[in-house]
Write a protein that holds these residues in place. Sequence first.
Motif, PDB file in Angstrom:
ATOM      1  N   MET A   1      -6.494   9.766  -3.026  1.00 45.29           N
ATOM      2  CA  MET A   1      -5.969  10.393  -1.413  1.00 45.29           C
ATOM      3  C   MET A   1      -4.233  11.281  -2.465  1.00 45.29           C
ATOM      4  SD  MET A   1      -4.048   7.562   1.274  1.00 45.29           S
ATOM      5  CE  MET A   1      -4.886   7.204   1.905  1.00 45.29           C
TER       6      MET A   1
ATOM      7  N   ILE B   1       3.841  -3.276  -1.085  1.00 52.10           N
ATOM      8  CA  ILE B   1       4.307  -2.367  -0.554  1.00 52.10           C
ATOM      9  C   ILE B   1       3.885  -1.977   0.919  1.00 52.10           C
ATOM     10  CG2 ILE B   1       4.956   0.901  -0.454  1.00 52.10           C
ATOM     11  CD1 ILE B   1       5.131   0.389  -3.717  1.00 52.10           C
ATOM     12  N   GLN B   2       2.982  -1.940   0.825  1.00 50.02           N
ATOM     13  CA  GLN B   2       2.474  -1.959   2.534  1.00 50.02           C
ATOM     14  C   GLN B   2       2.545  -2.796   3.141  1.00 50.02           C
ATOM     15  OE1 GLN B   2      -2.555  -1.810   4.544  1.00 50.02           O
ATOM     16  NE2 GLN B   2      -2.193  -2.102   1.900  1.00 50.02           N
ATOM     17  N   SER B   3       2.400  -3.882   2.177  1.00 47.87           N
ATOM     18  CA  SER B   3       3.080  -5.570   3.284  1.00 47.87           C
ATOM     19  C   SER B   3       4.274  -5.238   3.540  1.00 47.87           C
ATOM     20  CB  SER B   3       2.918  -6.646   2.713  1.00 47.87           C
ATOM     21  OG  SER B   3       3.559  -7.025   1.685  1.00 47.87           O
TER      22      SER B   3
ATOM     23  N   ASP C   1      -3.709  -2.665  -5.326  1.00 47.12           N
ATOM     24  CA  ASP C   1      -3.330  -2.435  -6.460  1.00 47.12           C
ATOM     25  C   ASP C   1      -2.358  -3.438  -6.155  1.00 47.12           C
ATOM     26  OD1 ASP C   1      -2.363  -2.806  -9.178  1.00 47.12           O
ATOM     27  OD2 ASP C   1      -0.658  -2.780  -7.971  1.00 47.12           O
TER      28      ASP C   1
ATOM     29  N   ALA D   1      -9.018   4.700   5.517  1.00 45.24           N
ATOM     30  CA  ALA D   1      -8.506   5.962   4.697  1.00 45.24           C
ATOM     31  C   ALA D   1      -8.625   5.533   3.076  1.00 45.24           C
ATOM     32  CB  ALA D   1      -7.067   7.010   5.124  1.00 45.24           C
ATOM     33  N   ALA D   2      -7.855   4.586   2.759  1.00 46.25           N
ATOM     34  CA  ALA D   2      -7.569   4.033   1.829  1.00 46.25           C
ATOM     35  C   ALA D   2      -9.220   3.747   0.766  1.00 46.25           C
ATOM     36  CB  ALA D   2      -7.087   3.051   1.312  1.00 46.25           C
TER      37      ALA D   2
ATOM     38  N   ARG E   1       5.268   2.988  10.158  1.00 41.66           N
ATOM     39  CA  ARG E   1       6.770   3.224  10.427  1.00 41.66           C
ATOM     40  C   ARG E   1       6.866   3.085  12.207  1.00 41.66           C
ATOM     41  NH1 ARG E   1       9.636  -0.404   7.246  1.00 41.66           N
ATOM     42  NH2 ARG E   1       9.962   0.741   4.830  1.00 41.66           N
TER      43      ARG E   1
ATOM     44  N   ARG F   1      -5.640   2.118  10.436  1.00 41.87           N
ATOM     45  CA  ARG F   1      -5.781   2.868   9.602  1.00 41.87           C
ATOM     46  C   ARG F   1      -6.008   3.686   8.188  1.00 41.87           C
ATOM     47  NH1 ARG F   1      -4.733   8.467  13.396  1.00 41.87           N
ATOM     48  NH2 ARG F   1      -4.801  10.175  11.870  1.00 41.87           N
ATOM     49  N   TYR F   2      -4.452   4.030   7.843  1.00 43.17           N
ATOM     50  CA  TYR F   2      -4.693   3.985   6.647  1.00 43.17           C
ATOM     51  C   TYR F   2      -4.919   3.061   5.505  1.00 43.17           C
ATOM     52  CZ  TYR F   2      -2.610   2.902   2.349  1.00 43.17           C
ATOM     53  OH  TYR F   2      -2.066   2.426   0.445  1.00 43.17           O
TER      54      TYR F   2
ATOM     55  N   ALA G   1      -2.080   2.232  12.995  1.00 41.70           N
ATOM     56  CA  ALA G   1      -1.644   2.985  11.456  1.00 41.70           C
ATOM     57  C   ALA G   1      -2.231   1.956  10.433  1.00 41.70           C
ATOM     58  CB  ALA G   1      -0.521   2.955  11.481  1.00 41.70           C
ATOM     59  N   LEU G   2      -2.084   0.657  10.667  1.00 38.69           N
ATOM     60  CA  LEU G   2      -2.537  -0.047   9.126  1.00 38.69           C
ATOM     61  C   LEU G   2      -3.935  -0.064   8.928  1.00 38.69           C
ATOM     62  CD1 LEU G   2      -0.186  -1.989   7.726  1.00 38.69           C
ATOM     63  CD2 LEU G   2      -0.662  -3.798   9.148  1.00 38.69           C
TER      64      LEU G   2
ATOM     65  N   ARG H   1       0.685  -2.095  -4.658  1.00 40.43           N
ATOM     66  CA  ARG H   1       0.579  -1.414  -4.104  1.00 40.43           C
ATOM     67  C   ARG H   1       0.863  -2.112  -2.563  1.00 40.43           C
ATOM     68  NH1 ARG H   1      -1.069   3.750  -5.078  1.00 40.43           N
ATOM     69  NH2 ARG H   1      -1.306   3.861  -2.686  1.00 40.43           N
TER      70      ARG H   1
ATOM     71  N   HIS I   1       1.171   8.287   6.306  1.00 44.22           N
ATOM     72  CA  HIS I   1       0.211   6.586   6.619  1.00 44.22           C
ATOM     73  C   HIS I   1       1.550   5.893   7.275  1.00 44.22           C
ATOM     74  CE1 HIS I   1      -4.471   6.899   6.937  1.00 44.22           C
ATOM     75  NE2 HIS I   1      -4.829   8.090   6.216  1.00 44.22           N
TER      76      HIS I   1
ATOM     77  N   HIS J   1     -11.571   6.693   0.440  1.00 43.46           N
ATOM     78  CA  HIS J   1     -11.330   7.743  -0.952  1.00 43.46           C
ATOM     79  C   HIS J   1     -11.571   7.065  -1.676  1.00 43.46           C
ATOM     80  CE1 HIS J   1      -9.156  10.920   0.252  1.00 43.46           C
ATOM     81  NE2 HIS J   1      -8.011   9.941   1.274  1.00 43.46           N
TER      82      HIS J   1
ATOM     83  N   THR K   1       5.523  -2.125   4.430  1.00 43.27           N
ATOM     84  CA  THR K   1       5.539  -0.894   5.782  1.00 43.27           C
ATOM     85  C   THR K   1       5.265  -1.867   6.480  1.00 43.27           C
ATOM     86  OG1 THR K   1       5.103  -0.211   2.998  1.00 43.27           O
ATOM     87  CG2 THR K   1       5.080   0.646   5.850  1.00 43.27           C
TER      88      THR K   1
END
Lengths: 294, 218
Positions: A79, B73-75, B67, B10-11, A92, B6-7, B3-4, B70, A87, B14, B77
């Motif tokens: 990405m 960070i997601q959690s 990972d 996408a991840a 947020r 969707r991310y 959004a979560l 990472r 994203h 990818h 956010t």
Amino acid sequence: MLRLADVSKRYGPGHWVLDRVDMQIPPAQSVAVLGTNGSGKSTLLRILAGVTRPTRGRVSGAPPVIGYVPDRFPAFDAMGSLAYLVHIGRMRGLRTAEARRRGQQLLERLQLVGGIRTPIRALSKGNAQKVALSQAIMVLPQLLILDEPWSGLDANAHDVLAEILDEVVRVGGSVVFTDHRESISGAYSTLAYRIEEGRVLAVERVAPRPRGVPMAHVVLADPGAECPPPSRIDWREVAGVAGVRSIDEAIHVQVHPAACDGLLMTALRGGWSVAEVRRDREAGRLGGGDSWAH
Amino acid sequence: MGALIRYNLAAVVHGQRYVAPLLFFGIVLTVFTVNDSGPLANIYVVSASTLLVSMCWLTVTILNHEDPVRRSIQSVTAGGSSRVLVAEVVLALLIGVGLTVVGLIFPILSGSHHWDGSGLAAGVLALATCLFTGIAIGVLCSRLVVPRTGYSLLLALVVVIAVPLTPGLPPVNPALRLMSGNRPAGELLYPLSGYLVVSIVVAAGCIALTRYISVRRE
């Protein structure tokens, strides 16, 4: 206000990484956490961010919007960095267009090299760190937690990082960061804690630099051929030093005003000649838009 | 939450690790259903058991795509690691619904079957049972519970083979046994609904257990 009450942490049956920690993160403050490698700084930050649960004790008063920048940013994704930030922005609560604008603005400000559409895994460590920093401030957080944020960042990004920390504090947010160099934490924090053997102790500061008071600027030079050569000193490790630059054989050091005399003493003892001492004309942390190498 | 999800979609897209389980599903379904002309309920046994394996694999892929640093960070956010887990499970479920539709329709198109409403309904119930069970096994075999990839793979493989083959172990084995018998599809709907409920309960239990273990490990 975020509070840790009697917090202890150990992983499995191992030794206590943190031992009965009582700590508060007041609003509008920048808090430095000092300690040697492996002293538990990252664990403390992870507990503050809510990523790790304490084994004992209580964490209370966490604000709703927290930005977290871990000490490393594993980048395996195909990405692009902007897509990633969009994203994060949407998570947020930003709209896509808004998130895109904010992401672009942050990456430009931090001068991301390598392209905003390049896969994150293809970016250099420093540039990936810029993406990590950007994700935490897509929405200005009430609590910004940064684990060794200066490592890997170039001099320009250091200035931007200092501005970002200021922005968060100025709107009443709190910043907590770690760094193993006292000079950095001295220049950027208003409160400091030190971790020693799992205990977290408040650090008595040498009169914190009041906001708006200019830093001292010291120019040191080689005294010349008649005198013995000056000793090599790592100026960045001297207490209170915020920036060091080498210009035309002279060394320009920016230092906390309260630590200036200490620096001069160290310099003179080391055989250096003091060419100039002045207060920076501007109140900005790193003065006059110059880029200082840390 | 949108959004979560969707991310994560996408991840995962990818990362391309989703390709293998989807390919597995497509290939097995094609090999075993093309030109088949038996009763519809029997051929849905193939669809359902393939879906079980694919969903387990896909769920592990989705939960392991990021990972751990990472993920933290997601959690932060997203406002909590539980929300991330829920988003990932919902994503797996959405993809699984797509696969269920393919698993229902493809055998009808590729073979020559006499099909009716009750046969299709029995198929929906059997496939949904395998969908939820597959997610349940996948969640329990993910990095959140089994940190080492090798062990995780081995465990998933053993469980996903053992669950449908252990005689009488609900919900998958008895559901597939019913489907492979000769009873008319209309008579199967009632017991199959029961097994579907069991599979949903099992999935909810496995997700709760995973959450409990991962939070304790944090």
